[in-house]
Design a protein around this motif. Structure first.
Motif, short mmCIF file in Angstrom:
data_model
loop_
_atom_site.label_atom_id
_atom_site.label_comp_id
_atom_site.label_asym_id
_atom_site.label_seq_id
_atom_site.Cartn_x
_atom_site.Cartn_y
_atom_site.Cartn_z
N ALA A 69 -17.53 -28.70 17.78
CA ALA A 69 -17.49 -27.28 17.46
C ALA A 69 -16.06 -26.74 17.43
N GLY A 70 -15.23 -27.14 18.39
CA GLY A 70 -13.86 -26.66 18.43
C GLY A 70 -13.05 -27.13 17.24
N GLU A 71 -13.20 -28.39 16.89
CA GLU A 71 -12.50 -28.94 15.73
C GLU A 71 -12.97 -28.26 14.45
N ARG A 72 -14.26 -28.13 14.32
CA ARG A 72 -14.82 -27.50 13.12
C ARG A 72 -14.31 -26.07 12.99
N GLU A 73 -14.31 -25.32 14.07
CA GLU A 73 -13.84 -23.94 14.05
C GLU A 73 -12.37 -23.86 13.63
N ALA A 74 -11.54 -24.74 14.19
CA ALA A 74 -10.11 -24.75 13.84
C ALA A 74 -9.92 -25.10 12.37
N LEU A 75 -10.68 -26.08 11.87
CA LEU A 75 -10.52 -26.51 10.48
C LEU A 75 -11.07 -25.48 9.49
N GLU A 76 -12.14 -24.82 9.85
CA GLU A 76 -12.66 -23.74 9.00
C GLU A 76 -11.62 -22.64 8.88
N LYS A 80 -9.47 -21.63 5.65
CA LYS A 80 -10.02 -20.35 5.19
C LYS A 80 -11.38 -20.55 4.53
N MET A 81 -12.26 -21.28 5.25
CA MET A 81 -13.60 -21.55 4.76
C MET A 81 -14.63 -21.03 5.75
N SER A 82 -15.75 -20.60 5.24
CA SER A 82 -16.88 -20.25 6.10
C SER A 82 -17.51 -21.55 6.59
N ALA A 83 -18.42 -21.43 7.55
CA ALA A 83 -19.09 -22.62 8.06
C ALA A 83 -19.85 -23.34 6.95
N SER A 84 -20.52 -22.60 6.09
CA SER A 84 -21.27 -23.25 5.01
C SER A 84 -20.34 -23.91 3.99
N TRP A 86 -17.35 -25.12 4.70
CA TRP A 86 -16.80 -26.30 5.36
C TRP A 86 -17.83 -27.44 5.34
N ASN A 87 -19.09 -27.13 5.64
CA ASN A 87 -20.13 -28.16 5.61
C ASN A 87 -20.28 -28.75 4.21
N ALA A 88 -20.22 -27.91 3.18
CA ALA A 88 -20.30 -28.40 1.80
C ALA A 88 -19.10 -29.28 1.48
N PHE A 89 -17.92 -28.87 1.94
CA PHE A 89 -16.71 -29.68 1.73
C PHE A 89 -16.87 -31.05 2.37
N LEU A 90 -17.32 -31.08 3.63
CA LEU A 90 -17.49 -32.36 4.32
C LEU A 90 -18.51 -33.24 3.61
N SER A 91 -19.60 -32.66 3.16
CA SER A 91 -20.62 -33.44 2.43
C SER A 91 -20.05 -34.04 1.16
N ALA A 92 -19.21 -33.29 0.48
CA ALA A 92 -18.63 -33.77 -0.78
C ALA A 92 -17.54 -34.82 -0.57
N HIS A 93 -16.98 -34.89 0.65
CA HIS A 93 -15.87 -35.80 0.91
C HIS A 93 -16.18 -36.86 1.96
N ARG A 94 -17.45 -37.12 2.20
CA ARG A 94 -17.85 -38.08 3.24
C ARG A 94 -17.24 -39.46 3.03
N ASP A 95 -17.00 -39.84 1.79
CA ASP A 95 -16.46 -41.18 1.53
C ASP A 95 -14.95 -41.26 1.76
N SER A 96 -14.27 -40.15 1.86
CA SER A 96 -12.81 -40.18 2.03
C SER A 96 -12.36 -39.78 3.44
N ILE A 97 -13.30 -39.52 4.33
CA ILE A 97 -12.99 -39.14 5.71
C ILE A 97 -13.68 -40.13 6.64
#
Length: 147
Positions: A69-76, A80-84, A86-97
């Motif tokens: 939660a702390g990491e996610r909050e800092a990265l959002e 400058k991304m909302s939680a949704s 950020w989640n969409a970004f992570l889903s789209a980049h799962r292969d590069s992270i």
């Protein structure tokens, strides 16, 4: 009685002024990485995959927690991304992270991969990695990472 009251007041004040490690994140890189300072804007570009290489030419490998939660909050906030968003970004980049479970796993991944960069709680910092200054500041300094 006044002495005891003063002690309790002092203890309460210390507890309030002592930084909480719950959301104090540190950016760490492999010991061989010469980068010791990045701007928050550049860090955001690295995390979003817009910058893919370190100045020495090594590929950047982003290591993040599967659920922090702390990491996610800092990265959002940093990106400058909302939680949704950020989640969409992570889903789209799962292969590069690279996603790991714990700070120990982040440290291990960053230690073994020369181009790796990860985020950990400050209390997990050890000498196996280098801590990166963000905007000239170290973890626990005001303004280190947007929180």
């Amino acid at each position: 009685m006044k002495f005891r009251s003063a002690i309790y007041s002092f203890a309460f004040l210390c507890a309030c002024l002592t930084p909480s490690f719950a959301h104090h994140t540190a950016v760490v890189v492999n010991k061989e990485n010469a980068v010791d300072n990045v701007t928050s804007a550049h860090l955001s570009k690295i995390i979003r995959g817009e910058v893919k290489k370190w100045p020495d030419g090594k590929n950047i490998v982003l290591v993040l927690h599967k659920d922090s939660a702390g990491e996610r909050e800092a990265l959002e906030h940093l990106n400058k991304m909302s939680a949704s968003e950020w989640n969409a970004f992570l889903s789209a980049h799962r292969d590069s992270i690279v996603f790991v479970d714990t700070d120990a796993d982040v440290l291990k991944a960053v230690q073994t991969e020369p181009g790796a960069m990860g985020l950990i709680e400050v209390h997990s910092i050890d000498n196996s990695v280098n801590v990166v200054h963000v905007d000239g500041k170290l973890p626990m300094e005001f303004g280190y990472l947007p929180h």
